[in-house]
Design a protein around this motif. Structure first.
Motif, mmCIF file in Angstrom:
data_model
loop_
_atom_site.group_PDB
_atom_site.id
_atom_site.type_symbol
_atom_site.label_atom_id
_atom_site.label_comp_id
_atom_site.label_asym_id
_atom_site.label_seq_id
_atom_site.Cartn_x
_atom_site.Cartn_y
_atom_site.Cartn_z
ATOM 1 N N HIS A 113 0.664 -1.512 0.278
ATOM 2 C CA HIS A 113 -0.109 -0.432 0.024
ATOM 3 C C HIS A 113 0.924 1.314 0.071
ATOM 4 O O HIS A 113 0.929 2.194 -0.731
ATOM 5 N N THR A 114 1.430 0.761 0.889
ATOM 6 C CA THR A 114 2.275 2.706 1.279
ATOM 7 C C THR A 114 3.107 2.229 -0.192
ATOM 8 O O THR A 114 3.481 3.609 -1.007
ATOM 9 N N VAL A 115 3.806 1.851 -1.226
ATOM 10 C CA VAL A 115 4.849 1.988 -2.052
ATOM 11 C C VAL A 115 3.766 2.028 -3.252
ATOM 12 O O VAL A 115 4.136 3.280 -4.188
ATOM 13 N N LEU A 116 2.472 2.035 -3.154
ATOM 14 C CA LEU A 116 2.151 2.441 -4.177
ATOM 15 C C LEU A 116 1.083 3.963 -4.094
ATOM 16 O O LEU A 116 0.619 4.197 -5.360
ATOM 17 N N MET A 117 0.424 4.053 -2.933
ATOM 18 C CA MET A 117 0.869 5.498 -2.696
ATOM 19 C C MET A 117 2.138 6.477 -3.433
ATOM 20 O O MET A 117 1.212 7.562 -3.684
ATOM 21 N N ILE A 118 3.317 5.504 -3.354
ATOM 22 C CA ILE A 118 4.619 6.914 -3.546
ATOM 23 C C ILE A 118 4.354 6.864 -4.927
ATOM 24 O O ILE A 118 4.871 7.530 -5.559
ATOM 25 N N MET A 119 4.401 5.514 -5.436
ATOM 26 C CA MET A 119 4.440 5.656 -6.994
ATOM 27 C C MET A 119 2.877 6.228 -7.736
ATOM 28 O O MET A 119 3.030 7.116 -8.731
ATOM 29 N N ALA A 120 1.918 6.678 -6.687
ATOM 30 C CA ALA A 120 0.285 7.258 -7.160
ATOM 31 C C ALA A 120 0.915 8.938 -7.360
ATOM 32 O O ALA A 120 1.052 10.321 -8.154
ATOM 33 N N PHE A 121 2.004 9.337 -6.312
ATOM 34 C CA PHE A 121 2.690 10.593 -6.300
ATOM 35 C C PHE A 121 3.606 11.377 -7.873
ATOM 36 O O PHE A 121 3.549 12.339 -7.694
ATOM 37 N N ASP A 122 3.996 9.825 -7.616
ATOM 38 C CA ASP A 122 5.384 10.375 -8.765
ATOM 39 C C ASP A 122 4.682 10.882 -9.896
ATOM 40 O O ASP A 122 4.468 11.461 -10.773
ATOM 41 N N ARG A 123 3.146 9.635 -9.970
ATOM 42 C CA ARG A 123 1.937 9.975 -11.522
ATOM 43 C C ARG A 123 2.155 10.895 -11.399
ATOM 44 O O ARG A 123 1.493 11.819 -12.806
ATOM 45 N N TYR A 124 1.394 11.244 -10.966
ATOM 46 C CA TYR A 124 0.534 12.915 -10.172
ATOM 47 C C TYR A 124 1.599 13.857 -10.600
ATOM 48 O O TYR A 124 1.734 15.087 -11.193
ATOM 49 N N VAL A 125 3.135 13.865 -10.260
ATOM 50 C CA VAL A 125 3.719 15.339 -10.080
ATOM 51 C C VAL A 125 4.426 15.444 -11.409
ATOM 52 O O VAL A 125 4.357 15.859 -12.496
ATOM 53 N N ALA A 126 4.166 13.735 -11.870
ATOM 54 C CA ALA A 126 4.861 13.701 -14.137
ATOM 55 C C ALA A 126 4.140 14.004 -15.098
ATOM 56 O O ALA A 126 4.098 14.900 -15.536
ATOM 57 N N ILE A 127 2.599 14.033 -14.168
ATOM 58 C CA ILE A 127 1.797 14.615 -15.621
ATOM 59 C C ILE A 127 1.264 16.144 -15.129
ATOM 60 O O ILE A 127 0.779 16.586 -15.999
ATOM 61 N N CYS A 128 1.259 16.376 -14.058
ATOM 62 C CA CYS A 128 0.107 17.657 -13.472
ATOM 63 C C CYS A 128 1.594 18.869 -13.717
ATOM 64 O O CYS A 128 1.219 19.831 -12.918
ATOM 65 N N ASN A 129 2.658 18.635 -12.641
ATOM 66 C CA ASN A 129 3.456 19.401 -13.021
ATOM 67 C C ASN A 129 4.567 19.145 -13.222
ATOM 68 O O ASN A 129 5.829 18.521 -12.771
ATOM 69 N N PRO A 130 4.933 18.514 -15.122
ATOM 70 C CA PRO A 130 6.165 17.537 -15.821
ATOM 71 C C PRO A 130 7.089 18.687 -15.668
ATOM 72 O O PRO A 130 8.636 18.197 -16.112
ATOM 73 N N LEU A 131 6.888 20.029 -15.473
ATOM 74 C CA LEU A 131 8.524 20.800 -16.096
ATOM 75 C C LEU A 131 9.105 20.989 -14.601
ATOM 76 O O LEU A 131 10.582 21.740 -15.045
ATOM 77 N N ARG A 132 8.189 20.528 -13.430
ATOM 78 C CA ARG A 132 9.186 20.882 -12.504
ATOM 79 C C ARG A 132 9.450 19.032 -11.681
ATOM 80 O O ARG A 132 9.972 19.183 -10.800
ATOM 81 N N TYR A 133 8.875 18.160 -12.913
ATOM 82 C CA TYR A 133 9.237 16.555 -12.616
ATOM 83 C C TYR A 133 10.813 16.248 -12.155
ATOM 84 O O TYR A 133 11.109 15.922 -10.405
ATOM 85 N N ALA A 134 12.137 16.876 -13.339
ATOM 86 C CA ALA A 134 12.761 16.558 -12.795
ATOM 87 C C ALA A 134 13.573 17.068 -11.520
ATOM 88 O O ALA A 134 14.986 16.480 -10.182
ATOM 89 N N THR A 135 13.155 18.460 -10.883
ATOM 90 C CA THR A 135 13.421 18.589 -9.866
ATOM 91 C C THR A 135 12.668 18.314 -8.516
ATOM 92 O O THR A 135 13.970 18.136 -7.424
ATOM 93 N N ILE A 136 11.392 17.690 -8.634
ATOM 94 C CA ILE A 136 11.071 17.555 -7.604
ATOM 95 C C ILE A 136 11.143 15.713 -7.018
ATOM 96 O O ILE A 136 11.882 15.437 -6.350
ATOM 97 N N MET A 137 11.270 14.775 -8.314
ATOM 98 C CA MET A 137 11.450 13.676 -8.396
ATOM 99 C C MET A 137 12.658 13.059 -8.904
ATOM 100 O O MET A 137 13.576 12.544 -9.332
ATOM 101 N N THR A 138 13.946 13.788 -8.064
ATOM 102 C CA THR A 138 15.362 13.434 -7.774
ATOM 103 C C THR A 138 15.718 12.102 -7.389
ATOM 104 O O THR A 138 14.514 11.480 -6.833
ATOM 105 N N ASN A 139 16.496 11.975 -7.649
ATOM 106 C CA ASN A 139 17.177 10.385 -6.531
ATOM 107 C C ASN A 139 16.685 10.713 -5.352
ATOM 108 O O ASN A 139 17.136 9.644 -4.484
ATOM 109 N N ARG A 140 17.143 11.443 -4.912
ATOM 110 C CA ARG A 140 17.649 11.438 -3.522
ATOM 111 C C ARG A 140 16.388 11.631 -3.326
ATOM 112 O O ARG A 140 15.720 10.939 -1.749
#
Length: 316
Positions: A113-140
């Motif tokens: 459940h917790t992993v699927l929640m962060i995967m949903a957050f990743d998809r949200y950032v990628a689709i709703c904030n594509p220009l900021r995706y690289a700065t938000i979803m860093t390796n860290r």
């Protein structure tokens, strides 16, 4: 008295209820499923690890899910296999091993459940904030979210199992295919109300939070896609989100079936089968869904197969 204490540490585990005639087919089927789960999930992790082009947040988060699936299957299936040919009256497990299996089984479910929640957050950032995706979803950020997902589940389950382990025991029979937390506290003759309350709150709370967050996330994604006229964006969003939702609903449906069947004691055998399927069906489906639905992963798999085919033809 010492002998009785020692005896109480050795539990009788019901395991899978199969007839002698069905033992061989059940063993072969379960073994093949386990091999498939391990090969497909570990193979996906190895593929993502080796291919630099797949070192992206979405694929790295897939690794979390695949590792958790392989872990969950290994927690349950090997012991089921080892007990298939042993009579039910002779299936024993040490209490410590039972407690560890119970912890791992629930930890696997909670982490899903917790992993699927962060995967949903990743998809949200990628689709709703594509220009900021690289700065938000860093390796860290991916590493931090992964640690949080596993740690939250670990703490919730540690408390749940800890509440059961503290209880004294007056029974030795585990009426379940494998050890889980209810199996542990049902061994006690003490008041287990707090175990029931905490177990229900933590289980239903985790499912409710994950369902609410995933629903809210995808509602927002749907709004963005409907308001956008970019067909390429909508197509990519549909592909990745469909994959994630398919995995989520398979797991959610499996969990709800077990919870519902718990309310009907006369369907205990169905509940036991459903509890085994929870650790078999989602892990065997997830790697297929990710591997075949995600274009980049599918292309890499096809390239590897073509390379192997060419190598075999050259050797011939």
């Amino acid at each position: 008295m010492e002998n009785e204490t020692v005896d109480m540490d050795i539990l009788q585990l019901e395991g899978l209820k199969v007839s002698p005639q069905s033992a061989v087919p059940a063993f072969v089927l379960l073994l093949l499923i386990y091999i498939f789960i391990m090969v497909s999930n570990i193979g996906l992790v190895v593929l993502i690890s080796m291919e630099k082009s797949l070192h992206q947040p979405m694929y790295l988060l897939f690794c979390n899910m695949s590792i958790n699936d392989a872990f969950g299957a290994t927690t349950i299936i090997p012991r089921l296999l080892s007990n298939v040919f042993i009579p039910i009256t002779d299936r024993y497990i040490h209490y410590i091993d039972c407690a560890i299996q119970a912890f791992c089984a629930h930890f696997n479910g909670g982490t899903s459940h917790t992993v699927l929640m962060i995967m949903a957050f990743d998809r949200y950032v990628a689709i709703c904030n594509p220009l900021r995706y690289a700065t938000i979803m860093t390796n860290r950020m991916v590493a931090a979210l992964s640690v949080v997902a596993w740690t939250v589940s670990f703490l919730l389950i540690a408390v749940s199992v800890g509440l059961s382990v503290r209880l004294s025991r007056c029974r030795r029979i585990v009426l379940n295919p494998f050890c889980d937390n209810p199996s542990l506290f049902k061994l006690s003759c003490e008041n287990v109300l707090i175990n029931h309350i905490y177990g229900l709150i933590s289980a239903m709370g985790t499912m409710a939070v994950s369902l609410f967050s995933v629903a809210l996330t995808y509602l927002r994604i749907a709004m963005v896609c409907l308001s956008s006229k970019n067909k390429a964006l909508n197509s990519k969003a549909l592909q990745t989100c469909t994959t994630h939702l398919a995995v989520y609903f398979i797991m959610l449906l499996s969990g709800f079936i077990i919870i519902i069947l718990h309310r009907f004691p006369q369907l205990s055998d169905h509940r036991k089968l459903a509890s085994v399927l929870f650790h078999v069906v989602p892990p065997s489906m997830n790697a297929i869904i990710y591997g075949l639905q995600i274009k980049a992963v599918r292309q890499k798999i096809m390239i590897i197969f073509k390379r192997n085919k060419m190598t075999v033809s050259v050797l011939k």
